[in-house]
Scaffold this motif. Structure first.
Motif, mmCIF file in Angstrom:
data_model
loop_
_atom_site.group_PDB
_atom_site.id
_atom_site.type_symbol
_atom_site.label_atom_id
_atom_site.label_comp_id
_atom_site.label_asym_id
_atom_site.label_seq_id
_atom_site.Cartn_x
_atom_site.Cartn_y
_atom_site.Cartn_z
ATOM 1 N N LEU A 249 0.841 -1.184 0.000
ATOM 2 C CA LEU A 249 0.000 0.000 0.000
ATOM 3 C C LEU A 249 0.883 1.244 0.000
ATOM 4 C CD1 LEU A 249 -2.754 -0.925 2.630
ATOM 5 C CD2 LEU A 249 -2.880 -1.082 0.151
ATOM 6 N N VAL A 250 0.613 2.159 -0.924
ATOM 7 C CA VAL A 250 1.339 3.418 -1.020
ATOM 8 C C VAL A 250 0.313 4.535 -0.879
ATOM 9 C CG1 VAL A 250 2.816 4.870 -2.461
ATOM 10 C CG2 VAL A 250 3.071 2.376 -2.536
ATOM 11 N N ILE A 251 0.410 5.259 0.258
ATOM 12 C CA ILE A 251 -0.570 6.304 0.571
ATOM 13 C C ILE A 251 0.169 7.536 1.064
ATOM 14 C CG2 ILE A 251 -2.577 6.924 1.971
ATOM 15 C CD1 ILE A 251 -3.108 3.896 2.333
ATOM 16 N N GLN A 252 -0.129 8.687 0.491
ATOM 17 C CA GLN A 252 0.452 9.941 0.959
ATOM 18 C C GLN A 252 0.015 10.198 2.395
ATOM 19 O OE1 GLN A 252 -1.028 12.826 -1.870
ATOM 20 N NE2 GLN A 252 0.962 12.893 -2.899
ATOM 21 N N GLU A 253 0.905 10.778 3.174
ATOM 22 C CA GLU A 253 0.576 11.076 4.573
ATOM 23 C C GLU A 253 -0.651 11.981 4.681
ATOM 24 O OE1 GLU A 253 1.751 9.814 7.487
ATOM 25 O OE2 GLU A 253 2.877 8.448 6.205
ATOM 26 N N SER A 254 -0.768 12.963 3.800
ATOM 27 C CA SER A 254 -1.913 13.881 3.862
ATOM 28 C C SER A 254 -3.229 13.153 3.582
ATOM 29 C CB SER A 254 -1.731 15.035 2.874
ATOM 30 O OG SER A 254 -1.633 14.539 1.552
ATOM 31 N N ALA A 255 -3.196 12.130 2.731
ATOM 32 C CA ALA A 255 -4.412 11.378 2.410
ATOM 33 C C ALA A 255 -4.869 10.520 3.596
ATOM 34 C CB ALA A 255 -4.191 10.505 1.181
ATOM 35 N N LYS A 256 -3.941 10.087 4.417
ATOM 36 C CA LYS A 256 -4.278 9.248 5.573
ATOM 37 C C LYS A 256 -5.159 9.984 6.580
ATOM 38 C CE LYS A 256 -0.032 6.522 5.368
ATOM 39 N NZ LYS A 256 1.184 6.118 6.116
ATOM 40 N N ALA B 182 -14.765 13.393 -3.491
ATOM 41 C CA ALA B 182 -13.681 13.082 -4.406
ATOM 42 C C ALA B 182 -12.717 14.241 -4.606
ATOM 43 C CB ALA B 182 -14.258 12.644 -5.747
ATOM 44 N N SER B 183 -13.090 15.462 -4.267
ATOM 45 C CA SER B 183 -12.205 16.602 -4.481
ATOM 46 C C SER B 183 -11.155 16.734 -3.380
ATOM 47 C CB SER B 183 -13.026 17.892 -4.576
ATOM 48 O OG SER B 183 -13.710 18.110 -3.362
ATOM 49 N N LYS B 184 -11.288 15.994 -2.298
ATOM 50 C CA LYS B 184 -10.361 16.087 -1.175
ATOM 51 C C LYS B 184 -9.323 14.970 -1.242
ATOM 52 C CE LYS B 184 -13.398 18.016 2.369
ATOM 53 N NZ LYS B 184 -13.896 17.794 3.729
ATOM 54 N N ASP B 185 -8.148 15.266 -0.638
ATOM 55 C CA ASP B 185 -7.186 14.195 -0.421
ATOM 56 C C ASP B 185 -7.801 13.224 0.558
ATOM 57 O OD1 ASP B 185 -5.057 14.874 -2.025
ATOM 58 O OD2 ASP B 185 -3.970 15.958 -0.460
ATOM 59 N N GLY B 186 -7.599 11.954 0.332
ATOM 60 C CA GLY B 186 -8.121 10.980 1.272
ATOM 61 C C GLY B 186 -8.026 9.569 0.737
ATOM 62 N N VAL B 187 -8.455 8.650 1.582
ATOM 63 C CA VAL B 187 -8.442 7.235 1.243
ATOM 64 C C VAL B 187 -9.856 6.697 1.376
ATOM 65 C CG1 VAL B 187 -7.518 4.956 1.839
ATOM 66 C CG2 VAL B 187 -6.085 6.992 2.112
ATOM 67 N N GLY B 188 -10.345 6.089 0.317
ATOM 68 C CA GLY B 188 -11.619 5.383 0.365
ATOM 69 C C GLY B 188 -11.370 3.951 0.797
ATOM 70 N N ILE B 189 -12.171 3.478 1.720
ATOM 71 C CA ILE B 189 -12.058 2.094 2.198
ATOM 72 C C ILE B 189 -13.401 1.425 1.941
ATOM 73 C CG2 ILE B 189 -11.503 0.580 4.134
ATOM 74 C CD1 ILE B 189 -10.412 3.160 5.555
ATOM 75 N N LYS B 190 -13.439 0.562 0.940
ATOM 76 C CA LYS B 190 -14.675 -0.172 0.654
ATOM 77 C C LYS B 190 -14.525 -1.562 1.258
ATOM 78 C CE LYS B 190 -15.690 -1.794 -3.418
ATOM 79 N NZ LYS B 190 -16.096 -1.956 -4.810
ATOM 80 N N ILE B 191 -15.298 -1.809 2.315
ATOM 81 C CA ILE B 191 -15.248 -3.099 2.994
ATOM 82 C C ILE B 191 -16.315 -3.993 2.392
ATOM 83 C CG2 ILE B 191 -15.546 -4.288 5.194
ATOM 84 C CD1 ILE B 191 -14.392 -1.776 6.535
ATOM 85 N N ASN B 192 -15.868 -5.106 1.836
ATOM 86 C CA ASN B 192 -16.751 -6.083 1.195
ATOM 87 C C ASN B 192 -16.884 -7.294 2.114
ATOM 88 O OD1 ASN B 192 -16.789 -4.713 -1.521
ATOM 89 N ND2 ASN B 192 -14.605 -5.116 -1.321
#
Length: 181
Positions: A34-41, A91-101
């Motif tokens: 997983l590669v995620i920018q710190e700001s997106a976290k 969608a316009s913001k930095d962030g991480v979507g977590i879709k739990i299936n």
């Protein structure tokens, strides 16, 4: 120690072992890093999905609510903000979507275990999480998260609420340890 005291001590030790149970353990899998920018976290958006069998389960709303609550606690502990996905797009913001299936689960409460003991069987959750970049919609990676309890762990074995707490800890830990771009 005389025999009556030894007998009492041994009985107490056995009772403690039977009541102690085990914490929920999570089997996790995924091959990509997983590669995620710190700001997106800092901005996590969660969405819960289930197949038709899962959605027809009367405990599905309860599972989603308890899981969302557990994720909120873990995200706050890590210094992140987590919200459940709504109709409005972020969608316009930095962030991480977590879709739990969720593909399958068996919900058990501690009350059921205490009341009926081993007769109620095991609790389990089979799930995966798709992590995506909120701005681009790009899939960052997928992880599986499965957990189960065993009736043989005793009346205090991990029930569903403890299982979703353990999965939530693992999800936030995976985000926290993700490499920055």
């Amino acid at each position: 120690m005389n025999t009556p005291k030894l007998s009492i001590a041994l009985s107490c030790a056995v009772a403690v072992l039977m009541l102690s149970g085990c914490a929920a353990s999570v089997k996790s899998g995924g091959t990509e890093t997983l590669v995620i920018q710190e700001s997106a976290k800092q901005n996590l958006i969660v969405n819960f999905e289930g197949n038709s069998k899962v959605q027809q389960n009367e405990d599905w709303p309860r599972l989603k609510r308890e899981w969302n609550d557990a994720l909120q606690v873990e995200a706050t502990r890590a210094g992140y903000r987590l919200t459940e996905a709504q109709a409005s797009s972020q969608a316009s913001k930095d962030g991480v979507g977590i879709k739990i299936n969720v593909t399958n689960f068996r919900y058990l409460t501690p009350g059921a275990r205490y009341g009926a003991g081993v007769m109620v069987g095991n609790a389990w959750v089979n799930s995966s999480a798709d992590y995506s970049d909120l701005k681009s919609g790009r899939l960052i990676g997928t992880r599986t998260y499965d957990t189960s309890s065993s009736v043989w762990e005793g009346v205090m074995s991990a029930m569903t609420q403890e299982q979703v707490q353990a999965i939530s800890q693992k999800i936030i830990s995976d985000i926290k340890s993700a490499k920055a771009k």
